[in-house]
Design an enzyme around this catalytic site. Structure first.
Site, PDB file in Angstrom:
ATOM      1  N   ARG A 148       0.857  -1.185   0.000  1.00  0.00           N
ATOM      2  CA  ARG A 148       0.000   0.000   0.000  1.00  0.00           C
ATOM      3  C   ARG A 148       0.894   1.236   0.000  1.00  0.00           C
ATOM      4  O   ARG A 148       2.037   1.198   0.481  1.00  0.00           O
ATOM      5  CB  ARG A 148      -0.896   0.022   1.229  1.00  0.00           C
ATOM      6  CG  ARG A 148      -1.896  -1.133   1.314  1.00  0.00           C
ATOM      7  CD  ARG A 148      -2.764  -0.986   2.547  1.00  0.00           C
ATOM      8  NE  ARG A 148      -3.771  -2.036   2.649  1.00  0.00           N
ATOM      9  CZ  ARG A 148      -3.628  -3.162   3.320  1.00  0.00           C
ATOM     10  NH1 ARG A 148      -2.482  -3.388   3.990  1.00  0.00           N
ATOM     11  NH2 ARG A 148      -4.579  -4.069   3.362  1.00  0.00           N
ATOM     12  N   LYS A 172      -2.823  -2.640   7.904  1.00  0.00           N
ATOM     13  CA  LYS A 172      -4.099  -2.166   8.428  1.00  0.00           C
ATOM     14  C   LYS A 172      -4.528  -2.995   9.632  1.00  0.00           C
ATOM     15  O   LYS A 172      -4.379  -4.212   9.655  1.00  0.00           O
ATOM     16  CB  LYS A 172      -5.180  -2.255   7.342  1.00  0.00           C
ATOM     17  CG  LYS A 172      -5.188  -1.077   6.366  1.00  0.00           C
ATOM     18  CD  LYS A 172      -6.405  -1.175   5.473  1.00  0.00           C
ATOM     19  CE  LYS A 172      -6.518   0.035   4.558  1.00  0.00           C
ATOM     20  NZ  LYS A 172      -7.699  -0.052   3.682  1.00  0.00           N
ATOM     21  N   HIS A 237      -2.107   2.624  -6.051  1.00  0.00           N
ATOM     22  CA  HIS A 237      -3.038   1.516  -5.860  1.00  0.00           C
ATOM     23  C   HIS A 237      -3.238   0.731  -7.152  1.00  0.00           C
ATOM     24  O   HIS A 237      -3.461  -0.490  -7.120  1.00  0.00           O
ATOM     25  CB  HIS A 237      -4.384   2.018  -5.354  1.00  0.00           C
ATOM     26  CG  HIS A 237      -5.329   0.900  -5.021  1.00  0.00           C
ATOM     27  ND1 HIS A 237      -5.156   0.091  -3.917  1.00  0.00           N
ATOM     28  CD2 HIS A 237      -6.424   0.424  -5.665  1.00  0.00           C
ATOM     29  CE1 HIS A 237      -6.118  -0.817  -3.885  1.00  0.00           C
ATOM     30  NE2 HIS A 237      -6.902  -0.634  -4.926  1.00  0.00           N
ATOM     31  N   ARG A 240      -0.486  -1.667  -7.263  1.00  0.00           N
ATOM     32  CA  ARG A 240      -0.780  -2.758  -6.315  1.00  0.00           C
ATOM     33  C   ARG A 240      -1.787  -3.714  -6.939  1.00  0.00           C
ATOM     34  O   ARG A 240      -1.665  -4.937  -6.808  1.00  0.00           O
ATOM     35  CB  ARG A 240      -1.318  -2.155  -5.022  1.00  0.00           C
ATOM     36  CG  ARG A 240      -1.853  -3.152  -3.992  1.00  0.00           C
ATOM     37  CD  ARG A 240      -2.213  -2.382  -2.725  1.00  0.00           C
ATOM     38  NE  ARG A 240      -3.185  -3.064  -1.871  1.00  0.00           N
ATOM     39  CZ  ARG A 240      -2.870  -3.923  -0.914  1.00  0.00           C
ATOM     40  NH1 ARG A 240      -1.599  -4.255  -0.711  1.00  0.00           N
ATOM     41  NH2 ARG A 240      -3.799  -4.468  -0.158  1.00  0.00           N
ATOM     42  N   HIS A 263      -5.223  -8.597   3.323  1.00  0.00           N
ATOM     43  CA  HIS A 263      -6.672  -8.447   3.402  1.00  0.00           C
ATOM     44  C   HIS A 263      -7.230  -9.311   4.524  1.00  0.00           C
ATOM     45  O   HIS A 263      -6.943 -10.510   4.595  1.00  0.00           O
ATOM     46  CB  HIS A 263      -7.340  -8.868   2.088  1.00  0.00           C
ATOM     47  CG  HIS A 263      -7.072  -7.935   0.964  1.00  0.00           C
ATOM     48  ND1 HIS A 263      -7.194  -8.300  -0.356  1.00  0.00           N
ATOM     49  CD2 HIS A 263      -6.690  -6.626   0.956  1.00  0.00           C
ATOM     50  CE1 HIS A 263      -6.896  -7.259  -1.131  1.00  0.00           C
ATOM     51  NE2 HIS A 263      -6.600  -6.241  -0.352  1.00  0.00           N
ATOM     52  N   TYR A 272      -9.760  -8.648  -7.190  1.00  0.00           N
ATOM     53  CA  TYR A 272      -8.582  -8.630  -8.037  1.00  0.00           C
ATOM     54  C   TYR A 272      -8.593  -9.746  -9.079  1.00  0.00           C
ATOM     55  O   TYR A 272      -7.631  -9.933  -9.798  1.00  0.00           O
ATOM     56  CB  TYR A 272      -7.313  -8.727  -7.182  1.00  0.00           C
ATOM     57  CG  TYR A 272      -7.048  -7.488  -6.367  1.00  0.00           C
ATOM     58  CD1 TYR A 272      -6.323  -6.432  -6.892  1.00  0.00           C
ATOM     59  CD2 TYR A 272      -7.543  -7.368  -5.077  1.00  0.00           C
ATOM     60  CE1 TYR A 272      -6.101  -5.289  -6.154  1.00  0.00           C
ATOM     61  CE2 TYR A 272      -7.324  -6.226  -4.330  1.00  0.00           C
ATOM     62  CZ  TYR A 272      -6.605  -5.194  -4.875  1.00  0.00           C
ATOM     63  OH  TYR A 272      -6.379  -4.052  -4.145  1.00  0.00           O
TER      64      TYR A 272
END
Length: 298
Positions: A148, A172, A237, A240, A263, A272
């Site tokens: 990220r 995250k 992004h 990514r 994730h 994706y």
């Protein structure tokens, strides 16, 4: 006790027990007051018929807005029931708006090759520029590791070492994950690290802190323009996303990709998957266990 009093009590609970932040409390108050006004101050006594009517009223709203309103009302009625102020919870009648995840922008292999060709041309000059070395390291890490933007710019100076093909990253939600670092990315980082001050705590320092996300966005868009690609189509992004998409096209496992991207929910990773139907059919025909059984039939 009227609706306004109950709303105040509910928000006090949300702040004290659930740790709701100010913006959430403000949004919930607005949603609940509006619902109370629409029901002429009888929100506390509303039943399923009244609540089901909100679905039609929210049809013109964005799914995210309607979802927030529904969440506020569900929490409110659950609070009333928990406090013994209602014997039932009518919130099952509230609509459940589905939020469609927007598909990320795609970059082709050819477009990425053009971007890397620009970097190779710049870093191959007789007089090397530190800024070109930095750009090379940034883009190699974005596309080669799927970091990220916030994770990339804040990397510690010694987070990547030449003899270790991965780094342990806290992303995250404070979740740690192992991120693979390609040989190309490690080589680019090694060249860039020669220009990083020895006392810098950051791999990509800037002033008294590290490179900002805004500056990273600008650098990536400038590179896209130099490669003849519309800048609005490219961002950190998007790189990514290209990392994830191209790995899946190459046969990567979705669960492994979920881990690499950090994730929490595999549903996020599934966005994706842009593999065409023909490849999926070929995959089933080649890998399904029934294919082996058929081959063994006399």
């Amino acid at each position: 006790m009227n609706d306004m009093d109950l709303i105040d009590r509910f928000l006090e609970m949300m702040a004290a027990e659930r740790g709701a932040v100010r913006n959430t409390l403000f949004a919930y108050r607005t949603d609940l007051v509006q619902a109370s006004q629409q029901l002429e101050g009888r929100l506390e006594h509303a039943g399923q018929p009244e609540l089901s009517g909100f679905g039609e009223q929210w049809m013109t709203l964005a799914a995210s807005t309607a979802g927030r309103k529904a969440s506020a009302l569900r929490r409110f009625f659950a609070f009333l029931q928990e406090e013994g102020l209602r014997a039932d919870d009518p919130s099952a009648a509230l609509p459940r708006p589905t939020r469609k995840r927007p598909l990320p922008k795609l970059l082709s292999h050819d477009e990425l090759e053009r971007m890397f060709a620009v970097i190779a041309e710049r870093t191959g000059r007789a007089i090397e520029s530190p800024l070109d070395a930095r750009l090379s390291a940034l883009v190699e890490l974005l596309y080669g590791s799927g970091l990220r933007a916030s994770e990339l710019v804040s990397l510690p100076r010694k987070s990547i070492v030449s003899d270790r093909p991965f780094l342990i990253l806290r992303g995250k939600g404070g979740r740690e994950r192992m991120v693979p670092i390609s040989d190309r990315a490690r080589a680019a980082v090694f060249l860039w690290s020669e220009y990083v001050p020895a006392d810098s705590p950051w791999l990509f320092p800037s002033g008294k802190s590290h490179l900002s996300r805004i500056r990273l966005y600008q650098l990536v868009k400038e590179l896209a323009a130099a490669a003849g690609i519309a800048p609005e189509r490219v961002s950190p992004h998007v790189l990514r996303h290209a990392f994830a998409t191209h790995l899946l096209e190459g046969g990567a496992d979705l669960r492994a990709l979920q881990t690499m991207l950090g994730h929490a929910d595999i549903g996020t990773t599934e966005i994706y998957t842009h593999v065409d139907s023909r490849r999926l059919v070929e995959l089933v025909n080649a890998r399904h266990p029934l294919v082996d059984l058929k081959r063994r039939e006399p």
